[in-house]
Design an enzyme around this catalytic site. Structure first.
Site, PDB file in Angstrom:
ATOM      1  N   HIS A   7      -5.260  40.241 -16.306  1.00 48.38           N
ATOM      2  CA  HIS A   7      -5.228  40.055 -14.847  1.00 48.38           C
ATOM      3  C   HIS A   7      -3.754  40.096 -14.438  1.00 48.38           C
ATOM      4  CE1 HIS A   7      -5.469  37.720 -11.076  1.00 48.38           C
ATOM      5  NE2 HIS A   7      -6.761  37.942 -11.071  1.00 48.38           N
ATOM      6  N   ASP A  33      -4.512  32.781 -21.204  1.00 49.34           N
ATOM      7  CA  ASP A  33      -5.079  32.706 -19.857  1.00 49.34           C
ATOM      8  C   ASP A  33      -6.574  32.441 -20.025  1.00 49.34           C
ATOM      9  OD1 ASP A  33      -6.316  33.230 -17.474  1.00 49.34           O
ATOM     10  OD2 ASP A  33      -5.265  35.111 -17.072  1.00 49.34           O
ATOM     11  N   GLN A  44     -11.152  32.740 -17.181  1.00 47.60           N
ATOM     12  CA  GLN A  44     -12.555  33.183 -17.247  1.00 47.60           C
ATOM     13  C   GLN A  44     -13.299  32.554 -18.417  1.00 47.60           C
ATOM     14  OE1 GLN A  44     -14.017  34.638 -14.874  1.00 47.60           O
ATOM     15  NE2 GLN A  44     -12.313  35.490 -13.718  1.00 47.60           N
ATOM     16  N   LYS A  98     -12.847  28.184 -10.499  1.00 47.80           N
ATOM     17  CA  LYS A  98     -13.756  29.069 -11.230  1.00 47.80           C
ATOM     18  C   LYS A  98     -14.730  28.245 -12.079  1.00 47.80           C
ATOM     19  CE  LYS A  98     -10.363  32.806 -11.501  1.00 47.80           C
ATOM     20  NZ  LYS A  98     -10.795  33.775 -10.475  1.00 47.80           N
ATOM     21  N   CYS A 155      -7.659  42.912  -9.633  1.00 48.23           N
ATOM     22  CA  CYS A 155      -6.319  42.469 -10.057  1.00 48.23           C
ATOM     23  C   CYS A 155      -6.023  42.867 -11.499  1.00 48.23           C
ATOM     24  CB  CYS A 155      -6.137  40.955  -9.888  1.00 48.23           C
ATOM     25  SG  CYS A 155      -6.476  40.368  -8.249  1.00 48.23           S
TER      26      CYS A 155
END
Ligand code: PLP
Length: 389
Positions: free
Chosen positions: A98, A177, A180, A203, A345
């Protein structure tokens, strides 16, 4: 019908109630007031820090820095590392990142005169471990990659990747990261052994404007603050300033107090269902969606990312022959079916697949097979419109 949970998840009532209760019943600042209301707010706020530490297997609450989201967390990590990167160093990311886990590193490399290397991904949207290893050398200062891709759904074997990177260069600092991953599978920083892990509250069923940067305590201790203001200092005067201990010296200013407290309710919501149940349900639903989309649209659909559902989360990005993703998303939107269209993104990733855009559906525990069927019926109608046009 909401099929855009990778962008932000819907919020359970308990999360809404927790934020509302803070605003209505004990709205006050944290860490400063000595009156009972402020003490209550501080206790509840700090209790969430403890909850997060337990939730992700952190050794100490000192390792949990509250931010406004993943983007802010990664930018904070990049800011903390700015002094450590030199012109001979390199910073490594992957092609599936991303922009939030790509641009801060690209800019940091540029600012420090270091090289920026992007690990290519395979045609199935995975990172080959041999390619990863070849990208790390004695000059690699930072390696950053996502736990789960927001476009391909690819689940990266974080523990294995961190071990491979550190096996080549133990000094390389690794940031994961987990934006997700956090809503869908257990993050265990004690197993992952990454130096930094970033994720967003919104999220994972929490409110927007709150996120976390996990950092190993021994590492965080080595950094001076980079954002200055109230709440992060013991004593300030013209001659000398004494900054507070970690994590507070990285949390200048008033935080999103209600957001943090509501994130605590979101963690309870997840724990009550349990990651085993969440993952089993979402995997089955993703497999169903992959199968139904493929068999319905056959050669006309191109789904990018791993074929095997066990290697992916509930994110399916696709293109339909001769129909622009924006048209699909807009026409679905007219039927109140919420999907995303564009690059999500992740421009380098789309370029890799020769696509200017994809349509993305992303699933969560509140979705069902019925939703998939409604989506397919609507997509068939759209296909008809475009075949006549
Ligand atoms: N990283 C990944 C993999 C994401 O999917 C996202 C958001 O979609 C981000 C980072 C940025 O998260 P936020 O906008 O909450 O900062």
């Amino acid at each position: 019908m909401y099929l855009d949970s990778a962008a932000t998840a819907l919020k359970p009532q308990t999360v809404i109630d927790a934020e509302k209760k803070y605003l209505e019943q004990y709205s006050s600042n944290v860490g400063r007031g000595l009156y009972p209301l402020a003490e209550t707010a501080t206790e509840k706020f700090e209790a969430v820090r403890e909850k997060i530490a337990r939730f992700i297997g952190a050794a100490d609450t000192q390792e949990i820095i509250f931010t406004s989201g993943t983007t802010a967390s990664i930018n904070l990590a990049a800011g903390l590392l700015a002094e450590s990167v030199h012109p001979a160093d390199n910073i490594v990311v992957t092609e599936m990142e991303h922009h939030s886990n790509y641009l801060p590193w690209k800019e940091l490399a540029k600012k420090c005169g270091a090289s920026f290397h992007v690990i290519p991904i395979t045609g199935e949207g995975a990172i080959d471990i041999a390619t990863l290893k070849n990208s790390i050398d004695e000059r690699t200062k930072i390696a950053a990659f996502s736990a789960v891709s927001n476009v391909l759904g690819t689940i990266n074997p974080v523990e294995k990747f961190v071990a491979a990177i550190k096996g080549i260069n133990p000094q390389t600092l690794v940031l994961v990261d987990a934006a997700q991953a956090a809503p869908h599978m257990r993050i265990d920083v004690s197993l992952w052994r990454a130096d930094f892990v970033a994720f967003s509250g919104h999220k994972m069923f929490g409110p927007t404007g709150v996120g976390v940067l996990y950092g190993k305590a021994a590492l965080l201790e080595t950094f001076p603050p980079i954002v200055f203001g109230g709440g992060m200092v013991f004593d300030a005067c013209a001659e000398d300033t004494r900054y507070r201990e970690i994590p507070y010296r990285f949390e200048a200013g008033t935080p999103n107090i209600g957001g943090v407290i509501a994130l605590g309710a979101a963690l309870d919501y997840i724990e009550n269902i349990g990651f085993t149940n969440i993952r089993a349900y979402e995997t089955a639903l993703t497999a169903y969606a992959q199968k139904r989309l493929q068999e319905t649209f056959d050669d006309a659909i191109r789904i990018i990312g791993p074929k095997d559902t066990k290697d992916r989360g509930g994110i399916i990005a696709f293109s339909l022959k001769n129909i622009h993703p924006h048209d699909i998303a807009q026409l679905l939107g007219e039927q109140n079916i919420c999907v995303r269209a564009g690059e999500h993104c992740a421009a380098p990733l789309h370029r890799r697949f020769g696509l200017s855009a994809t349509t993305r559906l992303s699933l969560s525990i509140y979705n069902s097979e019925e939703d998939i069927e409604k989506l397919i019926t609507a997509l068939k109608e759209i296909q008809k419109i475009f075949s006549v046009a």
